[in-house]
Design a protein around this motif. Structure first.
Motif, PDB file in Angstrom:
ATOM      1  N   ALA A 293      20.456  42.238  67.686  1.00  0.00           N
ATOM      2  CA  ALA A 293      20.179  40.854  68.109  1.00  0.00           C
ATOM      3  C   ALA A 293      19.110  40.218  67.225  1.00  0.00           C
ATOM      4  O   ALA A 293      19.204  39.022  66.904  1.00  0.00           O
ATOM      5  CB  ALA A 293      19.753  40.823  69.569  1.00  0.00           C
ATOM      6  N   ASP A 294      18.115  40.987  66.819  1.00  0.00           N
ATOM      7  CA  ASP A 294      17.081  40.458  65.918  1.00  0.00           C
ATOM      8  C   ASP A 294      17.709  39.970  64.613  1.00  0.00           C
ATOM      9  O   ASP A 294      17.383  38.892  64.107  1.00  0.00           O
ATOM     10  CB  ASP A 294      16.030  41.527  65.590  1.00  0.00           C
ATOM     11  CG  ASP A 294      15.180  41.930  66.767  1.00  0.00           C
ATOM     12  OD1 ASP A 294      14.822  41.049  67.582  1.00  0.00           O
ATOM     13  OD2 ASP A 294      14.852  43.128  66.869  1.00  0.00           O
ATOM     14  N   ILE A 295      18.625  40.775  64.070  1.00  0.00           N
ATOM     15  CA  ILE A 295      19.271  40.420  62.800  1.00  0.00           C
ATOM     16  C   ILE A 295      20.124  39.164  62.954  1.00  0.00           C
ATOM     17  O   ILE A 295      20.069  38.258  62.119  1.00  0.00           O
ATOM     18  CB  ILE A 295      20.113  41.595  62.274  1.00  0.00           C
ATOM     19  CG1 ILE A 295      19.193  42.743  61.854  1.00  0.00           C
ATOM     20  CG2 ILE A 295      20.997  41.165  61.114  1.00  0.00           C
ATOM     21  CD1 ILE A 295      19.915  43.991  61.430  1.00  0.00           C
ATOM     22  N   VAL A 296      20.903  39.107  64.006  1.00  0.00           N
ATOM     23  CA  VAL A 296      21.780  37.951  64.235  1.00  0.00           C
ATOM     24  C   VAL A 296      20.947  36.686  64.421  1.00  0.00           C
ATOM     25  O   VAL A 296      21.239  35.634  63.827  1.00  0.00           O
ATOM     26  CB  VAL A 296      22.706  38.203  65.438  1.00  0.00           C
ATOM     27  CG1 VAL A 296      23.477  36.950  65.806  1.00  0.00           C
ATOM     28  CG2 VAL A 296      23.664  39.360  65.131  1.00  0.00           C
ATOM     29  N   LEU A 297      19.906  36.759  65.223  1.00  0.00           N
ATOM     30  CA  LEU A 297      19.047  35.600  65.451  1.00  0.00           C
ATOM     31  C   LEU A 297      18.375  35.159  64.156  1.00  0.00           C
ATOM     32  O   LEU A 297      18.331  33.965  63.827  1.00  0.00           O
ATOM     33  CB  LEU A 297      18.004  35.917  66.521  1.00  0.00           C
ATOM     34  CG  LEU A 297      17.059  34.786  66.894  1.00  0.00           C
ATOM     35  CD1 LEU A 297      17.828  33.590  67.453  1.00  0.00           C
ATOM     36  CD2 LEU A 297      16.039  35.274  67.924  1.00  0.00           C
ATOM     37  N   HIS A 298      17.862  36.115  63.394  1.00  0.00           N
ATOM     38  CA  HIS A 298      17.182  35.781  62.135  1.00  0.00           C
ATOM     39  C   HIS A 298      18.154  35.137  61.133  1.00  0.00           C
ATOM     40  O   HIS A 298      17.806  34.171  60.454  1.00  0.00           O
ATOM     41  CB  HIS A 298      16.541  37.035  61.541  1.00  0.00           C
ATOM     42  CG  HIS A 298      15.616  36.755  60.414  1.00  0.00           C
ATOM     43  ND1 HIS A 298      14.346  36.247  60.602  1.00  0.00           N
ATOM     44  CD2 HIS A 298      15.767  36.883  59.078  1.00  0.00           C
ATOM     45  CE1 HIS A 298      13.765  36.095  59.435  1.00  0.00           C
ATOM     46  NE2 HIS A 298      14.600  36.472  58.488  1.00  0.00           N
ATOM     47  N   ALA A 299      19.362  35.665  61.068  1.00  0.00           N
ATOM     48  CA  ALA A 299      20.369  35.081  60.174  1.00  0.00           C
ATOM     49  C   ALA A 299      20.643  33.630  60.570  1.00  0.00           C
ATOM     50  O   ALA A 299      20.730  32.745  59.713  1.00  0.00           O
ATOM     51  CB  ALA A 299      21.661  35.903  60.211  1.00  0.00           C
ATOM     52  N   GLY A 300      20.762  33.385  61.867  1.00  0.00           N
ATOM     53  CA  GLY A 300      21.008  32.027  62.336  1.00  0.00           C
ATOM     54  C   GLY A 300      19.857  31.088  62.046  1.00  0.00           C
ATOM     55  O   GLY A 300      20.063  29.922  61.697  1.00  0.00           O
ATOM     56  N   GLN A 301      18.630  31.589  62.168  1.00  0.00           N
ATOM     57  CA  GLN A 301      17.457  30.754  61.906  1.00  0.00           C
ATOM     58  C   GLN A 301      17.276  30.454  60.428  1.00  0.00           C
ATOM     59  O   GLN A 301      16.837  29.376  60.055  1.00  0.00           O
ATOM     60  CB  GLN A 301      16.191  31.437  62.437  1.00  0.00           C
ATOM     61  CG  GLN A 301      16.128  31.489  63.934  1.00  0.00           C
ATOM     62  CD  GLN A 301      14.953  32.319  64.417  1.00  0.00           C
ATOM     63  OE1 GLN A 301      14.538  33.277  63.785  1.00  0.00           O
ATOM     64  NE2 GLN A 301      14.418  31.930  65.564  1.00  0.00           N
ATOM     65  N   THR A 302      17.598  31.409  59.577  1.00  0.00           N
ATOM     66  CA  THR A 302      17.328  31.245  58.148  1.00  0.00           C
ATOM     67  C   THR A 302      18.550  30.824  57.336  1.00  0.00           C
ATOM     68  O   THR A 302      18.404  30.357  56.215  1.00  0.00           O
ATOM     69  CB  THR A 302      16.799  32.568  57.548  1.00  0.00           C
ATOM     70  OG1 THR A 302      17.817  33.571  57.682  1.00  0.00           O
ATOM     71  CG2 THR A 302      15.515  33.006  58.228  1.00  0.00           C
ATOM     72  N   GLY A 303      19.747  31.055  57.871  1.00  0.00           N
ATOM     73  CA  GLY A 303      20.959  30.781  57.115  1.00  0.00           C
ATOM     74  C   GLY A 303      21.336  31.911  56.174  1.00  0.00           C
ATOM     75  O   GLY A 303      22.264  31.788  55.374  1.00  0.00           O
ATOM     76  N   ASP A 304      20.631  33.038  56.255  1.00  0.00           N
ATOM     77  CA  ASP A 304      20.905  34.185  55.384  1.00  0.00           C
ATOM     78  C   ASP A 304      21.926  35.096  56.068  1.00  0.00           C
ATOM     79  O   ASP A 304      21.581  35.970  56.856  1.00  0.00           O
ATOM     80  CB  ASP A 304      19.608  34.945  55.106  1.00  0.00           C
ATOM     81  CG  ASP A 304      19.798  36.139  54.177  1.00  0.00           C
ATOM     82  OD1 ASP A 304      20.958  36.512  53.894  1.00  0.00           O
ATOM     83  OD2 ASP A 304      18.778  36.720  53.752  1.00  0.00           O
ATOM     84  N   PHE A 305      23.189  34.838  55.749  1.00  0.00           N
ATOM     85  CA  PHE A 305      24.284  35.625  56.311  1.00  0.00           C
ATOM     86  C   PHE A 305      24.865  36.585  55.265  1.00  0.00           C
ATOM     87  O   PHE A 305      26.041  36.929  55.329  1.00  0.00           O
ATOM     88  CB  PHE A 305      25.381  34.695  56.850  1.00  0.00           C
ATOM     89  CG  PHE A 305      24.959  33.922  58.058  1.00  0.00           C
ATOM     90  CD1 PHE A 305      25.036  34.484  59.326  1.00  0.00           C
ATOM     91  CD2 PHE A 305      24.479  32.625  57.934  1.00  0.00           C
ATOM     92  CE1 PHE A 305      24.646  33.777  60.448  1.00  0.00           C
ATOM     93  CE2 PHE A 305      24.091  31.898  59.053  1.00  0.00           C
ATOM     94  CZ  PHE A 305      24.172  32.480  60.323  1.00  0.00           C
ATOM     95  N   PHE A 306      24.063  37.006  54.301  1.00  0.00           N
ATOM     96  CA  PHE A 306      24.538  37.912  53.268  1.00  0.00           C
ATOM     97  C   PHE A 306      25.157  39.148  53.923  1.00  0.00           C
ATOM     98  O   PHE A 306      24.700  39.606  54.965  1.00  0.00           O
ATOM     99  CB  PHE A 306      23.384  38.336  52.357  1.00  0.00           C
ATOM    100  CG  PHE A 306      23.096  37.368  51.252  1.00  0.00           C
ATOM    101  CD1 PHE A 306      23.298  36.006  51.388  1.00  0.00           C
ATOM    102  CD2 PHE A 306      22.598  37.831  50.047  1.00  0.00           C
ATOM    103  CE1 PHE A 306      23.025  35.125  50.362  1.00  0.00           C
ATOM    104  CE2 PHE A 306      22.310  36.963  49.017  1.00  0.00           C
ATOM    105  CZ  PHE A 306      22.535  35.618  49.176  1.00  0.00           C
ATOM    106  N   PRO A 307      26.192  39.698  53.297  1.00  0.00           N
ATOM    107  CA  PRO A 307      26.885  40.845  53.891  1.00  0.00           C
ATOM    108  C   PRO A 307      25.984  42.072  54.052  1.00  0.00           C
ATOM    109  O   PRO A 307      26.250  42.911  54.910  1.00  0.00           O
ATOM    110  CB  PRO A 307      28.039  41.113  52.917  1.00  0.00           C
ATOM    111  CG  PRO A 307      27.645  40.467  51.643  1.00  0.00           C
ATOM    112  CD  PRO A 307      26.785  39.291  52.029  1.00  0.00           C
TER     113      PRO A 307
END
Length: 147
Positions: free
Chosen positions: A26-40
């Motif tokens: 959940a931390d990773i998903v939330l952080h990706a959403g906040q930053t836009g960093d959805f790198f694989p």
């Protein structure tokens, strides 16, 4: 806890260690959403199986945020953050790793423009549950001197 700690009160080489925090998916998903960093590297478990680490790695910026956030258990009303220097990601962090931060006072110096203030450097080492240092940086504190 609020405690006024003035420039003169800081002692070189004094240390404190924070409590730990386990990184979740959940931390990773939330952080990706906040930053836009959805790198694989962070989001695609199947792709990551074909890479060196064989699993998703935590964003470096998330590791930094958590590592610094863990140090916020002490509030000093006569100091504020002046910035961070020498930030390095030494090892990857994975889902379910538990991190804590070791803070060491490494330097003190007068502020060049404001004689009533000083700069205190806190060296931060973010450490995982295996004792591996995963991130290091220097946090600069802008601290009032005693009047």
């Amino acid at each position: 806890m609020f405690q006024e700690t003035y420039y003169e009160d800081y002692q070189i080489d004094s240390q404190r260690t924070t409590l730990g925090r386990t990184i979740t998916e959940a931390d990773i998903v939330l952080h990706a959403g906040q930053t836009g960093d959805f790198f694989p590297h962070h989001m695609d478990a199947e792709w990551c199986k074909t890479q060196d680490f064989k699993q998703r790695i935590v964003h470096g910026t998330l590791t930094f945020s958590v590592g610094v956030g863990l140090t916020a258990n002490e509030i000093n009303p006569v100091a504020m953050s002046y910035g961070y220097d020498r930030l390095r990601f030494l090892k990857p962090v994975f889902i379910n790793d538990t991190l804590h931060t070791v803070v060491t006072i490494s330097e003190k110096r007068d502020h060049h423009k404001r004689p009533e203030m000083g700069i205190v450097t806190e060296h931060l080492e973010v450490v995982n549950q295996h004792g591996d240092t995963v991130l290091v940086c220097d946090h600069l504190l802008f601290v009032s001197k005693k009047q």
